[in-house]
Design a protein around this motif. Structure first.
Motif, short mmCIF file in Angstrom:
data_model
loop_
_atom_site.label_atom_id
_atom_site.label_comp_id
_atom_site.label_asym_id
_atom_site.label_seq_id
_atom_site.Cartn_x
_atom_site.Cartn_y
_atom_site.Cartn_z
N GLU A 160 4.30 -5.70 -11.31
CA GLU A 160 4.59 -5.04 -10.05
C GLU A 160 6.01 -4.50 -10.02
O GLU A 160 6.26 -3.39 -9.55
CB GLU A 160 4.36 -6.01 -8.89
CG GLU A 160 2.89 -6.37 -8.77
CD GLU A 160 2.60 -7.30 -7.62
OE1 GLU A 160 3.57 -7.87 -7.07
OE2 GLU A 160 1.42 -7.47 -7.29
N ALA A 161 6.95 -5.29 -10.55
CA ALA A 161 8.34 -4.83 -10.58
C ALA A 161 8.45 -3.57 -11.44
O ALA A 161 9.08 -2.59 -11.05
CB ALA A 161 9.25 -5.92 -11.12
N ALA A 162 7.79 -3.60 -12.62
CA ALA A 162 7.86 -2.44 -13.51
C ALA A 162 7.22 -1.22 -12.86
O ALA A 162 7.78 -0.12 -12.89
CB ALA A 162 7.17 -2.76 -14.83
N HIS A 163 6.04 -1.43 -12.25
CA HIS A 163 5.36 -0.30 -11.61
C HIS A 163 6.17 0.24 -10.43
O HIS A 163 6.25 1.46 -10.24
CB HIS A 163 3.97 -0.72 -11.13
CG HIS A 163 2.99 -0.81 -12.26
ND1 HIS A 163 1.86 -1.57 -12.20
CD2 HIS A 163 3.00 -0.23 -13.47
CE1 HIS A 163 1.20 -1.44 -13.34
NE2 HIS A 163 1.88 -0.65 -14.13
N CYS A 222 0.83 -1.21 0.00
CA CYS A 222 0.00 0.00 0.00
C CYS A 222 0.86 1.25 0.00
O CYS A 222 0.41 2.34 -0.37
CB CYS A 222 -0.93 0.02 1.22
SG CYS A 222 -2.29 -1.15 1.07
N LEU A 223 2.10 1.12 0.40
CA LEU A 223 2.97 2.29 0.50
C LEU A 223 3.39 2.82 -0.87
O LEU A 223 3.72 3.99 -1.01
CB LEU A 223 4.22 1.97 1.32
CG LEU A 223 4.00 1.75 2.82
CD1 LEU A 223 5.32 1.49 3.53
CD2 LEU A 223 3.29 2.95 3.45
N ASN A 224 3.42 1.95 -1.90
CA ASN A 224 3.74 2.47 -3.24
C ASN A 224 2.60 2.23 -4.22
O ASN A 224 2.78 2.27 -5.43
CB ASN A 224 5.06 1.89 -3.76
CG ASN A 224 4.98 0.40 -4.01
OD1 ASN A 224 4.01 -0.24 -3.63
ND2 ASN A 224 5.99 -0.14 -4.66
N ILE A 234 5.74 9.04 -6.45
CA ILE A 234 6.05 8.24 -5.25
C ILE A 234 6.83 6.99 -5.63
O ILE A 234 7.81 6.63 -4.98
CB ILE A 234 4.75 7.88 -4.51
CG1 ILE A 234 4.24 9.12 -3.77
CG2 ILE A 234 4.97 6.72 -3.54
CD1 ILE A 234 2.94 8.95 -3.06
N ARG A 235 6.41 6.37 -6.72
CA ARG A 235 7.10 5.13 -7.10
C ARG A 235 8.56 5.38 -7.49
O ARG A 235 9.39 4.49 -7.38
CB ARG A 235 6.34 4.45 -8.25
CG ARG A 235 5.09 3.76 -7.74
CD ARG A 235 4.27 3.21 -8.85
NE ARG A 235 3.11 2.48 -8.33
CZ ARG A 235 2.10 2.09 -9.06
NH1 ARG A 235 2.08 2.33 -10.35
NH2 ARG A 235 1.10 1.43 -8.52
N THR A 249 5.86 -0.03 -19.61
CA THR A 249 5.77 -1.39 -19.07
C THR A 249 5.38 -2.37 -20.18
O THR A 249 6.00 -3.42 -20.33
CB THR A 249 4.74 -1.45 -17.93
OG1 THR A 249 5.13 -0.52 -16.92
CG2 THR A 249 4.68 -2.84 -17.32
N TYR A 250 4.37 -2.00 -20.96
CA TYR A 250 3.99 -2.86 -22.07
C TYR A 250 5.15 -3.02 -23.05
O TYR A 250 5.50 -4.12 -23.46
CB TYR A 250 2.79 -2.28 -22.81
CG TYR A 250 1.46 -2.85 -22.35
CD1 TYR A 250 1.22 -4.22 -22.41
CD2 TYR A 250 0.46 -2.04 -21.87
CE1 TYR A 250 0.02 -4.75 -21.99
CE2 TYR A 250 -0.76 -2.55 -21.46
CZ TYR A 250 -0.97 -3.91 -21.52
OH TYR A 250 -2.15 -4.44 -21.10
#
Lengths: 247, 276
Positions: free
Chosen positions: B170-173, A53-55, A82-83, B182-183
């Protein structure tokens, strides 16, 4: 602690999964700059959900997350901002299998930080030296051991020059003999003053590198405290039972 | 081959028996064919076929109608292949998007195309759409084929995309990459590699389906064959030749894709997304 010193402020987070499992129940936690917070607790207690939830990998039902003054809300821009500042290391490494180690680490530097290829390459080599894996720069992830892959994943997250690093059970998928090398890198980071939130079952690491321990269960904090106090004289009965089970 | 070079004596013996069976099978097939053609009483005139392929005048080679038809078929197939990948990719991404209207649009396209015959679609584009869009027969044919094969390519690509481990997203994001990056850099390269074999199958279907454009007066390989047969009555020789040319094309395509697969194998499929 002044507001300025707090880099992570998570307030009253609640999250229930579609199946009805309560992952977070009005969970509040703030983390100071340079602080290493270790989150422990039985499986299914919501530790990983909290990190995610933090990112913004996971949406909260209620509550607010503010990272370095930026609110994690529905604005795409804030989310991306943020990310960039929050690095994450996963239990299953999640390296990009079609890219070499070097390409894995270069990608976000070039695409997100808009660095030139040469700049990115320099940062990458520096990071690979840091995690002691420079000789594997042109190998593909599947040619590496689990411990090596996880070290690359840490380097990949560090390449964004994040202000915060999140570790989601980073050593849980590793063979026992490889856990040490990954924890070593994490210890070094902690010693360098990186702000870290670490979900782990490694109590040795928690004791040694953690500034503060948070014990959670059923989406709530059961007990938190400075590392020495927490392990030395736990106050809650539930904490004592848990520590007896795992130590 | 391995069965001969390695393995124990009984294994080698088993391999020989297997090859013997294969030869027997081929022998029977040839015998049946010979029997059939004799019984047919058809006057084979293979010597009349080469001029339709090419002619040599004073050392100058000119393509005959069949080869000219082949050129048209190749052109249409190639353009349609590009078109179908564009339509397919767009439809796949729309179907996976979070927007309801985007998903509905993609769904409508897929259902409409996959539940009506290609021949009708070609007629529809040629007789109804082409006057509106002001395009000719060739463009109509390319558009119809692209739309048709694109619908199938979309489902193949979508399957490839959703087959990837969630951890890749998730890793990409978590690195701050947006949806487009990402795509482009993480998801599609892996997804396309996974579905290359079914995509190649779709491309081969496209080459074969392109024969239907002969119905809207495009002089592709099939149309040329039809015309020659009508003029010469060499039905068997010409259709066998046309079939052989299609076979060479599709085999060539298969080889091309196999080469591509090997080249892309720098990082194998396994290990995608963390756990092996």
């Amino acid at each position: 602690m002044t507001a300025q010193a707090r880099i992570i402020e998570a307030t009253e987070l609640s999250k229930t999964f579609p199946g009805g499992v309560v992952a977070l129940d009005r969970f509040t936690l703030s983390v100071g700059r340079g602080e290493v917070v270790v989150v422990i607790g039985p499986s299914g207690s919501g530790k990983s959900t909290f990190l995610r939830c933090l990112n913004g990998l996971e949406e909260v039902d209620r509550g607010t997350v503010v990272i370095d003054g930026i609110p994690l809300d529905h604005h795409r821009k804030n989310r991306l901002l943020i990310r960039r500042e929050v690095g994450m290391v996963f239990q299953s490494f999640n390296l990009f299998p079609h890219m070499t180690v070097r390409e894995n680490i270069d990608l976000a530097q070039v695409r997100v930080r808009r660095k030139s290829r040469a700049e990115a390459a320099e940062t990458t080599m520096g990071l690979l030296r840091k995690v002691d894996i420079q000789e594997k720069a042109d190998r593909y992830p599947h040619e590496l051991s689990g411990g090596q892959q996880q070290r690359v994943a840490i380097a990949r997250a560090l390449a964004m020059n994040p202000k915060v690093m999140l570790f989601d059970e980073a050593t849980s998928a590793l063979d026992p003999e490889m856990i040490g090398e990954v924890l070593e890198v994490m210890r070094t980071l902690a010693a360098e003053g990186m702000t870290m939130v670490v979900v782990t079952h490694e109590m040795g690491f928690a004791r040694e590198a953690g500034d503060r321990i948070v014990f959670m269960e059923a989406g709530r904090i059961v007990e938190e405290g400075e590392t020495e106090r927490f392990f030395g004289s736990p106050r809650q009965e539930r904490t004592k039972v848990f520590l007896r089970q795992i130590l | 081959m391995n069965a001969f070079s390695r393995g124990s004596a009984p294994l080698r013996k088993a391999a020989w028996i297997d090859y013997g069976r294969f030869l027997l099978l081929v022998g029977v097939a040839v015998w049946l064919l010979a029997l059939g053609t004799r019984g047919l009483g058809y006057p084979w005139q293979w010597y009349r076929v080469p001029p339709f392929l090419f002619s040599a005048d004073n050392g100058i080679w000119t393509a005959g109608p069949l080869l000219r038809g082949l050129a048209v078929t190749l052109q249409i197939s190639l353009l349609s292949l590009v078109g179908s990948l564009l339509f397919g990719l767009t439809a796949a991404l729309l179907r996976l998007s979070s927007s309801f209207s985007a998903r509905a649009l993609a769904r409508g396209y897929l259902e409409l195309i996959r539940n009506t015959p290609l021949l009708i679609q070609i007629f529809f584009v040629y007789f109804v759409l082409s006057p509106v869009l002001d395009i000719g027969a060739f463009a109509s044919a390319t558009l119809a084929l692209s739309l048709f094969e694109g619908a199938y390519a979309a489902e193949i690509l979508r399957a490839g995309i959703v087959s990837l481990h969630r951890g890749q997203w998730e890793a990409a994001h978590s690195l701050g990459l947006g949806t487009f990056d990402t795509y482009r850099h993480v998801i599609l390269p892996q997804a396309v590699r996974r579905v290359l074999p079914p995509l190649a199958g779709q491309a081969i279907s496209l080459v074969k389906d392109s024969a239907l454009v002969s119905t809207i007066a495009i002089y592709d390989l099939t149309m040329q064959g039809q015309k020659i047969v009508a003029e010469t009555f060499l039905a068997f020789e010409i259709w066998f030749t046309v079939a052989a040319i299609y076979l060479v094309m599709t085999f060539g395509l298969s080889f091309l894709v196999r080469g591509l697969e090997k080249r892309m194998n720098g990082a194998p499929l396994r290990g995608a997304g963390g756990f092996g």
